[in-house]
Design an enzyme around this catalytic site. Structure first.
Site, PDB file in Angstrom:
ATOM      1  N   LYS A   1      10.285   0.481  11.876  1.00  9.47           N
ATOM      2  CA  LYS A   1       9.373  -0.576  12.233  1.00  9.47           C
ATOM      3  C   LYS A   1       9.233  -1.250  10.775  1.00  9.47           C
ATOM      4  O   LYS A   1       8.396  -0.675   9.747  1.00  9.47           O
ATOM      5  CB  LYS A   1       7.857  -0.210  12.417  1.00  9.47           C
ATOM      6  CG  LYS A   1       8.016   0.620  13.844  1.00  9.47           C
ATOM      7  CD  LYS A   1       6.524   1.096  14.308  1.00  9.47           C
ATOM      8  CE  LYS A   1       6.699   1.412  15.738  1.00  9.47           C
ATOM      9  NZ  LYS A   1       5.763   2.556  16.080  1.00  9.47           N
TER      10      LYS A   1
ATOM     11  N   LYS B   1       6.267   4.830  28.402  1.00 11.70           N
ATOM     12  CA  LYS B   1       5.146   5.668  27.554  1.00 11.70           C
ATOM     13  C   LYS B   1       4.843   6.920  28.282  1.00 11.70           C
ATOM     14  O   LYS B   1       4.532   6.845  29.613  1.00 11.70           O
ATOM     15  CB  LYS B   1       3.811   4.621  27.218  1.00 11.70           C
ATOM     16  CG  LYS B   1       4.308   3.448  26.294  1.00 11.70           C
ATOM     17  CD  LYS B   1       4.294   4.122  24.812  1.00 11.70           C
ATOM     18  CE  LYS B   1       4.465   2.838  24.031  1.00 11.70           C
ATOM     19  NZ  LYS B   1       4.692   3.440  22.644  1.00 11.70           N
TER      20      LYS B   1
HETATM   21 MG   LIG Z   1       6.824   5.293  19.332  1.00  9.04          MG
END
Ligand SMILES: [Mg+2]
Length: 360
Positions: A268, A162
């Site tokens: 997703k 991240k």
């Molecule tokens: Mg992402």
């Protein structure tokens, strides 16, 4: 529709009930602190006793609201009397609800055929494991490097870092420290979560090319379709793939392919309307040589297991973001997916392979 293997010959009942799953660690977001993931567990029961499970866990900014999700599920509960097609139409606009209803239908049908879900949806060969990436948080450089090293020691060969909460130079430093800590054989991906300007993204890509970063996810804001296309065409970042995540939701797959704005797409299923929708996108973009990466949000075991089956049904799937179960302090039931040496062991029982979720 006349009877057939879509379940339209079945007398089906659809029930749903709310759940709330505490997070292991509260999540700070731009909209405040999230302490739990709240959603609805869906159960379909056929007159012959076969059941199927689905999960709707709405996510602000990605799906409909919890209230709209519940309303949609109530509609599906009535429409199911006219058959599966009517139930899916009743939740067509609500992606989280549609994910739940379509997953429950597929689980039930795969169960009737005594086939694991991934083979029911993909009609493909047996798959034992799907590769999974480790996700490394947005910590300081030493902590990031340590976490990546630990993941590699546990058997992961792909790490997703991240980034985007510090300056670009600091993020480059973090990635450099990680590369030094894990060696040359580990695939590194960086998820910037829309943080950078074009100039910052270019600076990052030049450095990342040097550090053999394979993928940068969502370097620019979701709206920047042309910007991502320009980044791809910009030879300064050559060798680093551009993946879109938030951008897929904003633009849809057609516009992204037309603009040639991505080398990879983060799929997703819970935000796209179901594993059936995600599978169609995956098959289509693979023909265009765009890589589909299946990823869960923070979901309960029903949705996570559905995503593992989805990944197992996609040929040549790369390492996917499926290791999110640890982020929950409780769950809907026992997890049938073993994570082992950087892979998810795919359940081979019939259907999803999730049991006991309704009784607990
Ligand atoms: Mg992402």
């Amino acid at each position: 529709m006349p009877g057939g293997d879509d379940g339209s010959d079945l007398d089906l009942e659809l029930e749903y009930r709310p759940f709330s799953l505490a997070l292991e660690t509260p999540l700070e977001t731009a909209d405040g602190t999230i302490e739990s993931r709240d959603g609805f567990l869906v159960r379909l029961t056929a007159a012959d006793g076969q059941v199927g499970y689905g999960e709707a866990t709405p996510l602000p900014g990605w799906t409909e609201s919890p209230a709209d999700c519940e309303t949609a599920l109530a509609r599906a509960g009535e429409a199911i009397q006219e058959g599966p097609t009517a139930a899916l139409e009743a939740v067509d606009e609500q992606v989280a609800a549609r994910h739940a209803v379509s997953l429950a239908l597929a689980d039930l049908q795969a169960g009737r055929e005594a086939t694991p879900l991934y083979r029911y949806v993909g009609k493909g060969p047996m798959v034992g494991r799907v590769p999974v990436n480790a996700t490394i948080g947005d910590g300081p450089p030493a902590e990031t490097a340590h976490a990546a090293r630990e993941a590699v020691d546990r058997g992961f060969d792909t790490c997703k870092l991240k980034a985007g909460r510090r300056s670009v130079d600091d993020d480059i430093d973090r990635v450099r420290r990680v590369r030094e800590a894990v060696g040359d054989d580990v695939e590194l991906r960086v998820d910037a979560n829309e943080a950078w300007t074009y100039e910052e993204a270019t600076t990052a890509l030049v450095a990342f090319a040097d550090l053999d970063v394979a993928v940068v996810e969502q370097p620019l804001p979701a709206g920047a379709l042309e910007g991502h296309a320009d980044l791809r065409a910009d030879e300064r970042g050559d060798g680093v793939s551009i993946a879109l995540d938030e951008g897929l939701l904003e633009h849809g797959v057609d516009a992204i392919c037309e603009a040639e704005a991505a080398d990879a797409l983060v799929l997703k299923p819970m935000a796209l309307g179901g594993i059936d929708v995600a599978r169609k996108i995956a098959a289509w973009v693979q023909e265009l040589e765009i890589t589909p990466i299946v990823t869960t949000t923070i979901d309960g075991v029903v949705a996570r297991t559905g995503a593992v089956h989805l990944a197992a049904s996609i040929p040549d799937v790369p390492a996917c973001g499926l290791a999110t179960g640890d982020l929950l302090a409780d769950d809907l039931g026992r997890d049938p997916v073993l994570l082992e040496r950087g892979a998810a062991v795919v359940p081979q029982a019939k259907g999803l392979g999730v049991e006991g979720v309704w009784d607990t």
